[in-house]
Motif scaffolding. Sequence first.
Motif, short mmCIF file in Angstrom:
data_model
loop_
_atom_site.label_atom_id
_atom_site.label_comp_id
_atom_site.label_asym_id
_atom_site.label_seq_id
_atom_site.Cartn_x
_atom_site.Cartn_y
_atom_site.Cartn_z
N GLY A 416 -36.24 -5.77 30.59
CA GLY A 416 -36.61 -6.28 32.11
C GLY A 416 -35.21 -7.26 32.57
N GLY A 417 -34.20 -7.54 31.49
CA GLY A 417 -33.03 -8.11 31.68
C GLY A 417 -33.12 -9.66 31.79
N VAL A 418 -32.34 -10.06 32.61
CA VAL A 418 -31.90 -11.55 32.89
C VAL A 418 -32.79 -12.03 34.03
CG1 VAL A 418 -30.40 -13.62 32.68
CG2 VAL A 418 -30.06 -11.59 31.16
N SER A 419 -33.39 -13.15 34.10
CA SER A 419 -33.97 -13.64 35.33
C SER A 419 -33.51 -14.92 35.55
CB SER A 419 -35.62 -13.50 35.41
OG SER A 419 -35.94 -13.91 36.83
N VAL A 420 -33.20 -15.44 36.92
CA VAL A 420 -32.95 -16.69 37.25
C VAL A 420 -34.03 -17.04 38.08
CG1 VAL A 420 -31.33 -18.46 38.25
CG2 VAL A 420 -30.38 -16.48 36.84
N TRP A 421 -34.61 -18.19 37.91
CA TRP A 421 -35.90 -18.39 38.79
C TRP A 421 -36.09 -19.95 39.03
CZ3 TRP A 421 -40.76 -20.34 36.72
CH2 TRP A 421 -40.70 -20.23 35.25
N ASP A 422 -36.88 -20.40 40.10
CA ASP A 422 -37.02 -21.69 40.50
C ASP A 422 -38.38 -21.95 40.37
OD1 ASP A 422 -37.36 -24.03 41.89
OD2 ASP A 422 -35.86 -23.35 43.61
N PHE A 423 -38.74 -22.98 39.43
CA PHE A 423 -40.23 -23.49 39.35
C PHE A 423 -40.34 -25.02 39.80
CE2 PHE A 423 -38.12 -24.22 35.46
CZ PHE A 423 -38.78 -25.61 34.76
N THR A 424 -39.40 -25.38 40.99
CA THR A 424 -39.52 -26.67 41.37
C THR A 424 -40.95 -27.17 41.95
OG1 THR A 424 -37.09 -26.79 41.91
CG2 THR A 424 -38.46 -28.46 43.04
N ASN A 425 -41.51 -26.03 42.73
CA ASN A 425 -42.76 -26.01 43.05
C ASN A 425 -43.63 -25.39 42.05
OD1 ASN A 425 -45.28 -25.47 44.21
ND2 ASN A 425 -44.59 -25.29 46.33
N SER A 426 -44.29 -26.14 41.27
CA SER A 426 -45.28 -25.56 40.31
C SER A 426 -46.03 -24.51 40.52
CB SER A 426 -45.79 -26.70 39.38
OG SER A 426 -45.01 -27.76 38.72
N ASN A 427 -46.53 -24.56 41.96
CA ASN A 427 -47.48 -23.57 42.21
C ASN A 427 -46.84 -22.32 42.92
OD1 ASN A 427 -50.10 -25.08 41.89
ND2 ASN A 427 -49.30 -26.55 43.61
N LYS A 428 -45.62 -22.48 43.14
CA LYS A 428 -44.86 -21.24 43.90
C LYS A 428 -43.31 -21.01 43.43
CE LYS A 428 -47.21 -22.04 48.51
NZ LYS A 428 -47.14 -22.11 49.88
N PRO A 429 -43.48 -20.49 41.88
CA PRO A 429 -42.27 -20.09 41.63
C PRO A 429 -41.94 -18.89 41.99
CG PRO A 429 -43.94 -19.52 39.98
CD PRO A 429 -44.71 -20.20 41.02
N LYS A 430 -40.59 -18.68 42.00
CA LYS A 430 -39.94 -17.38 42.64
C LYS A 430 -38.17 -17.17 41.89
CE LYS A 430 -37.69 -20.38 46.30
NZ LYS A 430 -37.48 -20.64 47.68
N GLU A 431 -38.20 -16.10 41.81
CA GLU A 431 -36.81 -15.62 41.24
C GLU A 431 -35.82 -15.69 42.38
OE1 GLU A 431 -35.90 -11.16 40.47
OE2 GLU A 431 -35.98 -11.90 38.38
N ILE A 432 -34.76 -16.06 41.82
CA ILE A 432 -33.36 -16.24 42.75
C ILE A 432 -32.35 -15.24 42.43
CG2 ILE A 432 -34.19 -18.38 43.70
CD1 ILE A 432 -32.02 -19.64 41.85
N GLY A 433 -32.28 -14.81 41.25
CA GLY A 433 -31.27 -13.79 40.77
C GLY A 433 -31.60 -13.00 39.59
N TYR A 434 -30.92 -11.86 39.32
CA TYR A 434 -31.13 -11.29 38.23
C TYR A 434 -30.20 -10.31 37.78
CZ TYR A 434 -31.77 -6.95 41.25
OH TYR A 434 -31.38 -6.03 42.26
N PHE A 435 -30.20 -9.85 36.56
CA PHE A 435 -29.07 -8.79 35.98
C PHE A 435 -29.99 -8.11 35.00
CE2 PHE A 435 -27.18 -7.88 32.01
CZ PHE A 435 -25.81 -7.02 32.67
N GLU A 436 -29.63 -6.58 35.03
CA GLU A 436 -30.49 -5.73 34.11
C GLU A 436 -29.80 -4.27 33.82
OE1 GLU A 436 -34.07 -3.40 35.09
OE2 GLU A 436 -34.13 -4.76 36.94
N ARG A 437 -30.21 -3.74 32.72
CA ARG A 437 -29.54 -2.53 32.82
C ARG A 437 -30.80 -1.53 32.73
NH1 ARG A 437 -26.65 -5.35 28.95
NH2 ARG A 437 -24.50 -4.69 28.92
N GLY A 438 -30.39 -0.10 32.93
CA GLY A 438 -31.54 0.79 32.95
C GLY A 438 -32.14 1.08 31.47
#
Length: 500
Positions: A416-438
Amino acid sequence: MTLLNTSRTRRRRLGIGAAAAGLLAALLTAAPAGATPDPGDSPAAPKSVSKSEAAEARKAIERGEIPAPDEVVHSANIEHLANIPKDALPGLNTDIAFQGKYAFAGNYDGFRIYDISNPKAPKTVSQVLCPGSQNDVSVSGNLLFLSTDSSRSDNSCNSTTQPATEKSSWEGMKVFDISDKANPKYVSAVETACGSHTHTLVPKKRNVYIYVSSYSPSATFPDCQPPHDGISVIKVPRKAPQKAAVVNFPVLFPGEGPDGGGNPGGPTNPGVSKTTGCHDITVLPSEDLAAGACMGDGILFSIKDPENPRVIDQVQDNENFAFWHSATFNQKADKVVFTDELGGGSGATCNEATGPERGANGIYDIKGKGDKRKLVFKSYFKIPRHQADTENCVAHNGSLIPVKGKDLMVQAWYQGGVSVWDFTNSNKPKEIGYFERGPLTTDKITTAGSWSAYYYNGRIYSNDIAKGLDVLKINDKRTDPGQRVRLDELNVQTQPDYFD
């Protein structure tokens, strides 16, 4: 070295279907043929998928829903600075540690030291042949520590596979002197019950304590007897590492009977791992806290007395967590992110059929003070990009990105690659960037992808199991302040106080 700068952004259609003291380590600089992997330490053979699953993977590539095999894709805020392929060590790449301008990358066949002073062009300093899965690695001062979690004929780097049913077999921790990065020296070894799958350092001025995580005992294993409901604590004197020794085995899951007091697993809790030890522990020395990911349980414990860690709280998730794998505190120490390694890292669990709550992260707030602190579940986070049914994918190793007032994390997800994500709001985490290969292959599941993805001194370093070391840079106003934070040393499972 291969420099990759592919910038195609993935189309987000989510419709994919269902050792003796003084022994010199073997240094490898130019002879790949000399590093022969041990058959006993190899991963399971690739598993073929059904014809319909293979066909669906190919169709998804044609539709642009997933990248083609080996194709690199990433979000617009990620740069792929470099890739350094595997060289003399052909085994699976594993964990990473950092010190100054160096990165230390584990591999089932040993470890490799990189000079990362120029992140766009890392250079190999040395490669050490020392087979023994999974070679989890960490560093402190002039010492490097290496985990062995496979039954070996002895504690040397020339050992061979030997059944765990034989009393003479060895598993545990190895210690190297890395004062000369080009010539690491094997200093000592310590045998531990059930080996060392992972380990965590608790550094002190005169000594380094090591919490050794291991599991899966058997009555047929002389050195790995059930219930094995604790961890080994090793004390390593910095000035005399050859005297390293186990000083305690604290029981973390006390209980009556042969199974201790951890999660009983199935059939009581179907699909959940029975707790027979811990998989990984993260310590936060600045707060005298630790979080343990222990198969069927997540725990919070005090390490005020490092030789005698003490459990504060214990939680389970018998609905969505199969195997508590690792833990990460936020900077304020009022949250813990636990990962669930559903499928053991070899399953395709980032697909529509598995859903967004299994094989994910669990975000827990820490409520209360002192010994009354409790872990309170808030939400799950899983990458929003479905993967093919031929891609092993699940939550794996990651680290904080140090930004004051924010809870940001970079994390590996195997294929699934590399994910950058934000969990500042514990109830609403979200991905803000990614890198992956096929996918590595479209007709079988083969173990591959990012094992560990960590943020160190302004860059992201990912140790890809099959493809080698990747170096990434994230350009985003949310993460940019992290580039100003500089560390002299980073073992991610020994979390620093980034702003001390």
